[in-house]
Design an enzyme around this catalytic site. Structure first.
Site, PDB file in Angstrom:
ATOM      1  CB  SER A 142      42.327 -97.837 -50.752  1.00 15.23           C
ATOM      2  OG  SER A 142      41.875 -98.200 -49.477  1.00 15.23           O
TER       3      SER A 142
HETATM    4  N1  SAH Z   1      38.524 -96.106 -46.851  1.00 17.33           N
HETATM    5  C1  SAH Z   1      39.655 -95.268 -46.467  1.00 17.33           C
HETATM    6  C2  SAH Z   1      40.932 -96.067 -46.279  1.00 17.33           C
HETATM    7  C3  SAH Z   1      40.964 -96.535 -44.931  1.00 17.33           C
HETATM    8  S1  SAH Z   1      42.386 -97.363 -44.312  1.00 17.33           S
HETATM    9  C4  SAH Z   1      39.873 -94.120 -47.422  1.00 17.33           C
HETATM   10  O1  SAH Z   1      39.190 -94.062 -48.446  1.00 17.33           O
HETATM   11  O2  SAH Z   1      40.683 -93.248 -47.114  1.00 17.33           O
HETATM   12  C5  SAH Z   1      41.532 -98.360 -43.112  1.00 17.33           C
HETATM   13  C6  SAH Z   1      40.862 -97.608 -41.987  1.00 17.33           C
HETATM   14  O3  SAH Z   1      40.184 -98.567 -41.189  1.00 17.33           O
HETATM   15  C7  SAH Z   1      41.843 -96.881 -41.058  1.00 17.33           C
HETATM   16  O4  SAH Z   1      41.505 -95.522 -40.991  1.00 17.33           O
HETATM   17  C8  SAH Z   1      41.638 -97.591 -39.723  1.00 17.33           C
HETATM   18  O5  SAH Z   1      41.767 -96.727 -38.611  1.00 17.33           O
HETATM   19  C9  SAH Z   1      40.222 -98.142 -39.855  1.00 17.33           C
HETATM   20  N2  SAH Z   1      39.887 -99.284 -38.973  1.00 17.33           N
HETATM   21  C10 SAH Z   1      40.679-100.326 -38.606  1.00 17.33           C
HETATM   22  N3  SAH Z   1      40.014-101.169 -37.783  1.00 17.33           N
HETATM   23  C11 SAH Z   1      38.748-100.656 -37.630  1.00 17.33           C
HETATM   24  C12 SAH Z   1      37.589-101.055 -36.881  1.00 17.33           C
HETATM   25  N4  SAH Z   1      37.577-102.154 -36.109  1.00 17.33           N
HETATM   26  N5  SAH Z   1      36.489-100.273 -36.962  1.00 17.33           N
HETATM   27  C13 SAH Z   1      36.470 -99.148 -37.732  1.00 17.33           C
HETATM   28  N6  SAH Z   1      37.529 -98.718 -38.444  1.00 17.33           N
HETATM   29  C14 SAH Z   1      38.667 -99.451 -38.396  1.00 17.33           C
END
Ligand code: SAH
Length: 229
Positions: free
Chosen positions: A77
């Site tokens: 993000s």
């Molecule tokens: N917080 C992260 C950014 C993550 S992007 C950072 O600091 O780098 C969003 C993430 O959510 C992705 O890695 C994606 O695979 C995950 N995601 C999407 N749907 C999800 C679900 N149902 N359960 C867990 N993770 C999920």
């Protein structure tokens, strides 16, 4: 031979990023109701080095105030958004926090500066594994990463004082609301992919248990996926 890294230049870029977060916080005050993030949140952003959460070749782009690509089509993000979501959680040192969407582990590392225990769930096994290893190598003992489906939350470790969702569901996941402690806060971007999503702050009333939700800011997140059954 690996290219030489100019550490002094990277420190400058990190300092500039901190300034940009301050400016953007002031610029978005009309939406967020806050002209600045708490000093504790800014200190946490200053402490965690975003470069550690990106591939080595991204050293010089790591400090841009933009989302950047991760493997598996996911994104780390935007730092301003990480700071805003952390600020909205209003964490206290003894708090237990659930994160849905571990990704690189960057947001979890920021949370770990401010709360006691961080539980983070990631649906892509490879990302969960590499984030767990990275956070371990960086010395974080209070971040627990699990490969699984965030829609279910982490019932064994509930209730949580704060829950942060870093992928966008079309509506607030009800199991997560159930796992919120009285007085707890949920920060979640709600909406469809490729449409404007809204970052929501939801607070569970300490007495009645009722959920009060307010929109904070238009945002764009990767979708929160539903597991295949
Ligand atoms: N917080 C992260 C950014 C993550 S992007 C950072 O600091 O780098 C969003 C993430 O959510 C992705 O890695 C994606 O695979 C995950 N995601 C999407 N749907 C999800 C679900 N149902 N359960 C867990 N993770 C999920």
């Amino acid at each position: 031979m690996a290219p030489l890294i100019d550490e002094a230049r990277l420190r400058q870029l990190h300092a500039r990023l901190m300034e940009e977060i301050r400016h953007e916080a002031a610029d978005t005050q009309a939406y967020t109701g806050r002209a600045a993030f708490s000093e504790m949140v800014m200190n946490a952003m200053d402490t965690v080095d975003r470069r550690c959460f990106l591939p080595e070749e991204a050293a010089y782009t790591a400090y841009v105030n933009r989302p950047l690509p991760l493997d598996h089509g996911q994104t780390i993000s935007q730092p301003y958004i990480v700071a805003l979501m952390t600020d909205l959680l209003g964490l206290a040192p003894g708090d237990r926090v659930l994160e849905v969407g571990t990704g690189s582990g960057y947001q979890a590392a920021v949370l770990a500066q401010l709360a006691a225990e961080i539980y983070s769930i990631e649906t892509v096994e490879d990302l969960a594994r590499s984030a767990r290893r990275r956070l371990h190598d960086l010395g974080y003992a209070n971040i627990h990463v699990r490969h699984g489906d965030g829609w279910q939350g982490w019932p064994d470790e509930a209730p949580f004082d704060g829950i942060i969702v870093t992928a966008a569901p079309e509506e607030s996941p009800p199991r997560l609301v159930d796992q919120l402690a009285p007085g707890g806060r949920l920060v979640v971007p709600v909406g469809r992919v490729f449409e404007t999503q809204t970052l929501m702050l939801c607070i569970k009333d300490a007495e009645t248990g009722e959920l009060r939700s307010e929109p904070v800011l238009p945002v764009a997140f990767v979708p929160m996926v539903k597991p295949k059954v």
